[in-house]
Write an enzyme that holds these catalytic residues in place. Structure first.
Site, PDB file in Angstrom:
ATOM      1  N   SER A  62      -3.366  -7.536  -4.847  1.00  0.00           N
ATOM      2  CA  SER A  62      -2.546  -7.014  -3.758  1.00  0.00           C
ATOM      3  C   SER A  62      -2.874  -5.548  -3.527  1.00  0.00           C
ATOM      4  CB  SER A  62      -1.060  -7.216  -4.048  1.00  0.00           C
ATOM      5  OG  SER A  62      -0.698  -6.636  -5.283  1.00  0.00           O
ATOM      6  N   GLY A  85      -1.184  -3.482  -1.035  1.00  0.00           N
ATOM      7  CA  GLY A  85      -0.175  -2.810  -0.238  1.00  0.00           C
ATOM      8  C   GLY A  85      -0.425  -3.000   1.247  1.00  0.00           C
ATOM      9  N   GLU A 140      -2.921  -2.485   2.884  1.00  0.00           N
ATOM     10  CA  GLU A 140      -4.269  -2.979   3.170  1.00  0.00           C
ATOM     11  C   GLU A 140      -4.383  -4.486   2.989  1.00  0.00           C
ATOM     12  OE1 GLU A 140      -7.223  -0.760   0.981  1.00  0.00           O
ATOM     13  OE2 GLU A 140      -6.038   1.061   1.130  1.00  0.00           O
ATOM     14  N   GLY A 141      -3.288  -5.162   2.672  1.00  0.00           N
ATOM     15  CA  GLY A 141      -3.336  -6.608   2.534  1.00  0.00           C
ATOM     16  C   GLY A 141      -3.599  -7.056   1.117  1.00  0.00           C
ATOM     17  N   ASP A 170       6.383  -9.389  -5.313  1.00  0.00           N
ATOM     18  CA  ASP A 170       6.976 -10.617  -5.838  1.00  0.00           C
ATOM     19  C   ASP A 170       7.022 -11.696  -4.763  1.00  0.00           C
ATOM     20  OD1 ASP A 170       7.372  -9.150  -8.147  1.00  0.00           O
ATOM     21  OD2 ASP A 170       9.439  -8.641  -7.656  1.00  0.00           O
TER      22      ASP A 170
END
Length: 311
Positions: A223, A225, A227-228, A255
């Site tokens: 992950s 953030g 940026e996908g 989560d």
């Protein structure tokens, strides 16, 4: 019993304090405060329940302040298989400010070896062959870091696909175990800490994820953030991203992504559907405070809007 199980050894009550801005050393007046039952496995179970999945949550809760957890489980229809222990579940303070969040995580309950043994036995009894189990979050101070490695081996022996979402020593120990998790979801910082090297380029991230797949992890999701996320299996790699959304709370977005991965695996989806659904779960969570998703139809709209690229 439901075929999806989440396990949280170190749950927390998330106290989110909203500030206009954070200035260290100054007095602040909060704009609002909210309390939510939290911990990675609890958040994932809540999102899966919103999606309509049948899910069981287990772990260890303090019996003195369990009300918000029992209320959440009842409201969402989550099967509550938590072991209660004397004392209070910890509180994690989240300062929401300047379009960012500062986390202050407090120590967890003291957990004895007998409690860990009881929880391990309960998880093994609850998990179904062919089902999915999530082992998630940090560990209480007294719990050995190899607990996730041990649980992964025991659950995999029953034919359970194990997803691990942890970091630091528990993650490192799990990757040295006799049986590796089926799936991992580190973020960039957790992956860098695991490998002991910065991963500043997409090429470096992809190489690190592929190295974990080569060691035996079937699915690695990194992950990133805003940026996908990067989704990697033995045969394919995809980068998934959504356009910017209006954010209500970033707490628990990772989560929610894990919940989306589990929902996709539960429907035996391919990698593109997994990437779309996991990213849509995370994006949908951003529009809601607490461990909550929008209605299923809205999540599907978000999934269709996800941009998929080959890294």
């Amino acid at each position: 019993m439901p075929a999806i199980l989440t396990l949280t050894l170190n749950p927390a009550i998330d106290e989110t304090v909203s500030l206009e801005r954070l200035r260290p050393g100054h007095v602040h007046r909060a704009r609002a405060v909210s309390f939510h039952a939290g911990g990675k496995g609890v958040n994932v179970a809540a999102c899966l329940a919103d999606w309509g999945a049948s899910v069981t949550a287990t772990g260890i809760l303090g019996e003195d302040n369990q009300a918000c957890f029992t209320a959440l489980f009842k409201a969402k229809g989550i099967a509550d298989e938590f072991i209660r222990a004397p004392g209070e579940t910890r509180t994690n303070i989240k300062l929401s400010h300047d379009d960012d969040t500062t986390d202050i995580n407090l120590p967890g309950l003291p957990v004895s070896a007998e409690m860990v043994a009881a929880l391990s036995a309960r998880a093994e009894a609850l998990a179904q062959p062919g089902g999915l189990a999530l082992l998630a979050g940090s560990l209480p101070a007294d719990v050995a870091p190899d607990i996730y490695a041990t649980l992964t081996a025991r659950l995999a022996a029953k034919g359970v696909r194990v997803l691990l979402d942890s970091s630091g020593p528990p993650l490192a120990a799990a990757l040295k175990g006799p049986v590796l998790p089926f799936a991992l979801k580190p973020n960039r910082a957790e992956l860098e800490a695991l490998l002991g090297t910065p991963l500043n380029t997409n090429e470096a991230l992809l190489a690190a994820a592929r190295a974990l797949v080569a060691r035996g992890v079937a699915l690695v999701v990194v992950s990133l953030g805003a940026e996908g996320a990067l989704f990697v299996t033995q045969n394919a790699a995809l980068h998934a991203q959504l356009p910017a959304l209006r954010v209500a709370s970033t707490v628990g977005a990772g989560d929610a992504m894990v919940a989306g991965i589990i929902a996709a695996l539960d429907e035996e989806a391919g990698l593109e559907r997994t990437a779309r659904l996991a990213t849509a779960f995370a994006a949908g969570k951003l529009t809601r405070p607490g461990p909550n998703l929008p209605p299923r139809a809205e999540v599907e709209v978000l999934a269709d809007a996800v941009t998929i690229q080959t890294p």
